[in-house]
Design a protein around this motif. Structure first.
Motif, mmCIF file in Angstrom:
data_model
loop_
_atom_site.group_PDB
_atom_site.id
_atom_site.type_symbol
_atom_site.label_atom_id
_atom_site.label_comp_id
_atom_site.label_asym_id
_atom_site.label_seq_id
_atom_site.Cartn_x
_atom_site.Cartn_y
_atom_site.Cartn_z
ATOM 1 N N VAL A 13 -1.394 -2.116 5.071
ATOM 2 C CA VAL A 13 -0.434 -3.071 5.022
ATOM 3 C C VAL A 13 1.148 -2.672 5.378
ATOM 4 O O VAL A 13 2.543 -2.606 5.288
ATOM 5 N N THR A 34 -6.627 3.727 14.666
ATOM 6 C CA THR A 34 -7.131 5.361 14.278
ATOM 7 C C THR A 34 -8.721 4.345 13.899
ATOM 8 O O THR A 34 -10.289 4.924 15.015
ATOM 9 N N ALA A 276 0.494 7.253 8.024
ATOM 10 C CA ALA A 276 -1.305 8.249 8.357
ATOM 11 C C ALA A 276 -0.249 9.428 6.781
ATOM 12 O O ALA A 276 -0.849 10.376 6.606
ATOM 13 N N PHE A 372 -15.491 4.150 -9.551
ATOM 14 C CA PHE A 372 -15.058 6.227 -9.477
ATOM 15 C C PHE A 372 -15.696 7.206 -10.200
ATOM 16 O O PHE A 372 -15.312 6.789 -11.342
ATOM 17 N N TYR A 419 -13.485 9.654 2.058
ATOM 18 C CA TYR A 419 -11.895 9.752 2.443
ATOM 19 C C TYR A 419 -11.316 10.087 2.972
ATOM 20 O O TYR A 419 -10.283 9.502 3.766
ATOM 21 N N HIS A 424 -9.033 8.594 6.593
ATOM 22 C CA HIS A 424 -8.185 9.554 7.067
ATOM 23 C C HIS A 424 -7.319 9.614 6.043
ATOM 24 O O HIS A 424 -5.496 9.942 6.064
ATOM 25 N N PHE A 463 2.039 4.437 -5.284
ATOM 26 C CA PHE A 463 0.650 4.009 -4.890
ATOM 27 C C PHE A 463 0.431 2.727 -5.179
ATOM 28 O O PHE A 463 1.043 2.062 -5.697
ATOM 29 N N GLY A 464 -0.391 1.447 -4.669
ATOM 30 C CA GLY A 464 -0.252 0.039 -4.796
ATOM 31 C C GLY A 464 -0.071 -0.445 -3.767
ATOM 32 O O GLY A 464 1.222 0.062 -3.112
#
Ligand SMILES: Cc1cc2nc3c(=O)[nH]c(=O)nc-3n(C[C@H](O)[C@H](O)[C@H](O)COP(=O)(O)OP(=O)(O)OC[C@H]3O[C@@H](n4cnc5c(N)ncnc54)[C@H](O)[C@@H]3O)c2cc1C
Length: 482
Positions: A13, A34, A276, A372, A419, A424, A463-464
């Motif tokens: 995103v 990739t 990345a 998780f 992961y 990546h 994060f998010g």
């Protein structure tokens, strides 16, 4: 000089948002991913009729997503209908007390003196939401929609700064009298990989947002978000190359000249945005001799988020838990136990049932369950063999099977090694940088290398899905304003 041709590394995103933002300003954009499909950690994969998430599971702070879409010139309401999750969270405590959090007006404690305790919790939640809602509004409608700057925080949030000392645990102790209610509320933010005792206090806005505005799922699943971004990017003329891993960012005379792909192909570009991660970019994609010392040190000291083992089950039977996400948890002070590997057998765990709010993600009558599992963070990547992965998965599934009927049709496991290698994510850390990383530990959108910009969850500002989209926008804007 404004760039004419920009190359973007990564089609999650953040990369898509950066691409849309640039292309709408007349820049030619080529995006290199990739993997064979776009969306990264905000996408889904269909296996045997079950639509599994490839990372993100729900949306919090919905207005932030609306702002991010608006910044890209897309009307979220018409392109991406959202469904509110009726009951987002429930927690089962060691004495079998069940605490269900629906919204600020509907919480429930089922256990000893349940009715009286529910009434008290309801009052305390009302006070807590009223206390933090103004700050949530400032973050959701202002601070998180702009590149983070200390002066902006001081100007906008100065009234609230005295509240921002301590941790989430300090605040929950201050605001909630019932220790079991504290445990249930602390569990809401355990997805960050941090116990409440180490969670920065401002992350309470995630909890307050859930109580105030709820959690949401896009109709069709989380992948619908990147689908909208991808179709917008392509419609505007963005060039997409999938199966095109980048091996090097080409730098000459102190400025970016383009990319080399794993295939050996060389791409010329005036500027590059890498999503990345700062860590991967400066250890693998840029020639180490060209990385400034400040950034080398930032990589070495980067506080990484947790690793985890993703366990996804496609079930033939219907699972109807008390909430979308259910926690089997100890008391707040012991919740570190939930986050560390449990070699004696899994006792504390969480599971999420996306088919509860969205049954169409599974074949008729079936369900999806996602877990998780906490892992030993010191376990080397090579130790995540198929055997080690399935042993931990079996223990977690057995724990879940003691509470829910499981007629398993399909199992999908994503180990920390997966992961790292397939998704990546730097060293398998699911959010890249830890959610507790300080601003000075994050990577800048604009780097000291001319023409090189960074965006994405694994870099900045955290994060998010919505914040990652915003970081793509900020990187694009930093480039255009340079
Ligand atoms: C397990 C998990 C659960 C999550 N849960 C939630 C949640 O419930 N709600 C929420 O809002 N957020 C959640 N998140 C976070 C959210 O998914 C991310 O913030 C967001 O999707 C990150 O987008 P991104 O574009 O920054 O990174 P990514 O989605 O990781 O995209 C980066 C892309 O770059 C590609 N790439 C990497 N290196 C190269 C290279 N050398 N060449 C070419 N391509 C490359 C990768 O393949 C990837 O597609 C979760 C994340 C994870 C991992």
């Amino acid at each position: 000089m404004k760039p004419k041709h920009v190359a973007i590394i990564g089609g999650g995103v953040a990369g898509l948002a950066a691409g849309i933002r640039l292309i709408s300003q007349g820049v030619r954009v080529s995006l290199f991913e990739t993997r064979d499909t776009l969306g990264g950690c905000c996408s889904t994969t269909l296996i045997d009729g079950y639509r599994f998430n490839n990372g993100a599971m729900f949306l919090a702070v919905p207005e932030l997503l609306d702002h991010a879409f608006a910044r890209l010139g897309i009307d979220r309401a018409t392109t991406l209908p959202l469904r509110r999750i009726a009951t987002p969270q429930a927690s089962l405590l060691p004495d079998d007390t069940l605490i269900t959090l629906r919204d600020r007006h509907h919480v429930r404690i089922e256990g000893k003196n349940g009715e009286a305790r529910t009434a008290t919790l309801q009052d305390e939640i009302e006070r807590c939401v009223n206390r933090w809602n103004p700050l949530l509004n400032i973050f959701a409608n202002d601070l998180l929609t702009q590149p983070m700057s200390l002066s902006r925080v001081l100007i906008k949030a100065w009234r609230h700064l005295p509240k921002l000392h301590g941790t989430l645990a300090t605040e929950l102790r201050r605001s909630f009298s019932d220790p079991q209610a504290r445990a249930a509320l602390a569990a809401v933010t355990l997805y960050t990989g941090l116990p409440a005792e180490r969670t920065p206090i401002f992350l309470i806005i995630g909890l307050v947002s859930m109580l105030q505005d709820g959690l949401h799922l896009p109709v069709g699943g989380m992948g619908a978000i990147s689908d909208v971004l991808e179709s917008t990017f392509r419609r505007l003329g963005g060039e997409v190359r999938t199966g095109a891993g980048v091996s090097r960012i080409r730098i000459d005379g102190g400025r970016v000249r383009g990319l080399s792909l794993n295939s050996g192909e060389v791409i010329a570009a005036d500027a590059v945005i890498s999503t990345a991660s700062g860590m991967t970019t400066f250890t693998q994609l840029v020639d180490p001799s060209l990385v400034p010392g400040t950034l080398q040190r930032r990589v070495q000291r980067a506080p990484l988020s947790q690793r985890t083992l993703g366990i996804q089950l496609g079930l033939r039977n219907r699972v109807l838990p008390p909430a979308h996400s259910v926690n089997h948890i100890p008391m707040m002070e012991e919740q570190q136990l939930f986050l560390t590997s449990q070699p004696q057998g899994v006792h504390w765990f969480n599971y999420t049932v996306p088919t509860l709010p969205m049954p169409e993600l599974a074949p008729p009558g079936g369900s999806i369950v996602e877990m998780f599992a906490a892992v030993d963070e010191n376990m080397p990547m090579e130790a995540w063999t198929e055997q080690a992965t399935s042993d931990l998965a079996d223990a977690s599934i057995a724990a879940l099977g003691r509470h829910q009927p499981l007629d398993i049709a399909t199992t999908r496991l994503i180990s920390p090694r997966d992961y790292a290698n397939e998704w990546h994510l730097y060293r398998g850390a699911v959010y890249g940088l830890s959610p507790a990383a300080r601003p000075d530990q994050q990577f800048p959108h604009r780097t000291p290398i001319e023409g090189l910009y960074l965006a994405g969850q694994t870099t900045y500002p955290g994060f998010g899905v919505s914040t990652s989209m915003f970081s793509g926008v900020f990187a694009a804007d930093a480039m255009m304003n340079a």
